[in-house]
Design an enzyme around this catalytic site. Structure first.
Site, short mmCIF file in Angstrom:
data_model
loop_
_atom_site.label_atom_id
_atom_site.label_comp_id
_atom_site.label_asym_id
_atom_site.label_seq_id
_atom_site.Cartn_x
_atom_site.Cartn_y
_atom_site.Cartn_z
N GLY A 182 7.83 -0.54 4.56
CA GLY A 182 8.96 -1.26 5.17
C GLY A 182 9.97 -1.74 4.13
N ARG B 20 -1.54 1.56 -5.26
CA ARG B 20 -0.84 0.28 -5.40
C ARG B 20 -1.46 -0.57 -6.51
NH1 ARG B 20 0.74 -1.96 0.66
NH2 ARG B 20 2.80 -0.99 0.72
N GLY C 125 4.59 4.49 2.15
CA GLY C 125 3.90 4.69 3.42
C GLY C 125 3.17 6.01 3.45
N LYS D 291 9.45 7.73 14.38
CA LYS D 291 10.53 7.02 15.08
C LYS D 291 11.87 7.01 14.38
CE LYS D 291 7.63 3.60 17.34
NZ LYS D 291 7.33 2.19 17.09
C1 3PG Z 1 2.81 -2.99 3.66
O1 3PG Z 1 1.75 -2.39 3.50
O2 3PG Z 1 3.76 -2.51 4.31
C2 3PG Z 1 2.99 -4.30 2.96
O3 3PG Z 1 1.84 -4.63 2.24
C3 3PG Z 1 3.36 -5.39 3.93
O4 3PG Z 1 2.35 -5.56 4.88
P1 3PG Z 1 2.73 -6.06 6.34
O5 3PG Z 1 3.51 -4.97 6.99
O6 3PG Z 1 1.43 -6.37 7.02
O7 3PG Z 1 3.59 -7.30 6.16
#
Ligand code: 3PG
Ligand code: MG
Length: 410
Positions: A375, A38, A352, A199
């Site tokens: 997300g 990142r 992810g 999930k």
């Molecule tokens: C992530 O890693 O999904 C983003 O940096 C957002 O973090 P968060 O899910 O804690 O809001």
């Protein structure tokens, strides 16, 4: 893209506040950064600004400190890593806002880089407080959002600062939106989606939306158990989402209606108990015992998935095929990663854990694109707008002359 980017405006000599997502994974014991992708992904924006003599003020969250100062979530390590990569000193302020921080910013020279301490040490960040956003805005002349991975959050540093400063997209944000947007808008066919992870519920929106675009959908990982159960297979003690069985049926029906070839595992690796020592056995999905648990896809399934993926011109992958935290159950996931790396097709990896896996295997460079979002990526591919993108200035604000105090390059 219909949003202004840093390339549309004159940043030279300006104080530029850049929201980045340096929420990187840390080693539980040592606190060391285990994957700096990142950070590296944001370098084009940071370097672009440095090269043009901007004073670069970076801000990010790390972890979920919930409004308190948590020492191990300080941004010191992240700033150090960035500093090493840039070959340039990057200091960290004691607080994201306030007079001391304003002084540090005032002493910046053209091309300097400064990091603000973890935004989430202030509960005001997640509350989307206008006061906090103003405190951030006071530090700069221009706001840049390059935090694609956090753009699904309506937090002050993501959606509110733009009320007080001209706000534009960074180069990573632009790249993410263009690449992920291209697989929704005009993917080269055949287009295959390879989906796994625990999930179904996390991914329903994305599954629904890409069902209208893909030719193949290959489902593995924990989530395959819910689909198998919905087809009345015995899945033993595998975890499923009982309240998502109807969703799974609905998705399979939609696939059939759309002519999407939806493949589920035909064989799996099963264990009696999940542990680091457990030895898996291969079982056909017709022969799973009531006391067994599914931990990976089996060799025939790997072959079936490979056959379909080899036909594709575009592949989107999100989610591991098994319990990849345990070495003996990573075979399916690793086989898929290796295959994708060898394909001529455009291969897009949803962020992810899938991103972490390909990076750890040293295959990230062999993919067309590895998203930095988790997300946020799912939300975007689910066809939803991201609040952090909405908040930025539209390209046509140039024509509309809406840009107070901003020099443009047009
Ligand atoms: C992530 O890693 O999904 C983003 O940096 C957002 O973090 P968060 O899910 O804690 O809001
Ligand atoms: Mg998250």
């Amino acid at each position: 893209m219909d949003k202004l980017t840093i390339k549309d405006i004159d940043v030279s000599g300006k104080r530029v506040l850049v929201r980045v997502d340096f929420n990187v994974p840390l080693d539980e014991k040592t606190g060391a950064i285990t994957d700096d992708s990142r950070i590296r992904a944001t370098l084009p924006t940071i370097k672009y600004l440095i090269d043009r003599g901007a004073r670069v003020i970076l801000c990010s969250h790390l972890g979920r400190p919930e409004g308190k100062v948590v020492d191990k979530l300080r941004l010191t390590g992240v700033a150090q890593r960035l500093s090493q990569i840039l070959g340039k000193q990057v200091g960290v302020t004691r607080s994201s806002i306030g007079s001391e921080t304003e002084k540090s910013v005032a002493s910046l020279k053209s091309g300097d880089v400064l990091f603000l301490e973890n935004l989430r040490f202030h509960s005001a960040e997640e509350r989307d407080s206008p006061l906090f956003a103003r405190g951030l805005a006071r530090l700069a002349d221009i706001y840049v959002n390059d935090a694609f991975g956090t753009s699904h959050r309506s937090h002050a540093s993501i959606v509110r600062v733009g009320e007080y400063l001209p706000s534009v997209a960074g180069l990573l944000l632009e790249k993410e939106l263009e690449t992920l947007g291209s697989i929704l808008e005009n993917p080269a066919h055949p287009f295959g989606g390879l989906l796994g992870g625990a999930k179904v519920s996390d991914k329903v929106g994305m599954l629904e939306n890409i069902m209208d675009k893909v030719d193949f959908l290959l489902i593995g990982g924990g989530m395959a158990a819910t689909f198998l159960k919905a087809k009345s297979y015995e899945i033993g003690l595998s975890l499923i989402e009982a309240d998502r069985l109807d969703t799974a049926v609905g998705l399979m029906e939609k696939a059939a209606r759309n002519g999407v070839n939806l493949l589920l595992p035909v064989d799996v690796v099963v264990v009696d108990e999940i542990s680091a020592e457990a030895k898996g056995k291969i079982a056909s999905i017709e022969n799973i015992s009531p006391h067994q648990r599914i931990v990976d896809i089996g060799p025939q399934t790997i072959k079936n998935f490979q056959e379909e993926l080899q036909k594709c011109k575009t592949v989107f992958w999100n989610g591991p095929m098994g319990i990849y935290e345990i070495a003996q159950f990573t075979e399916g996931t690793q086989a898929m990663a290796r295959l994708l790396a060898s394909l001529e097709a455009a291969t897009i990896i949803g962020g992810g854990s899938s991103a972490e896996i390909v990076t750890k295997m040293g295959l990230a460079d062999k993919m067309t694109f590895v998203s930095t979002g988790g997300g946020a990526t799912l939300r975007f591919l689910g066809g939803q707008t991201l609040p952090g993108v909405e908040a930025l200035l539209d390209k046509d604000s140039l024509a509309a002359g809406k840009l107070k105090g901003l020099t443009t390059l047009a």
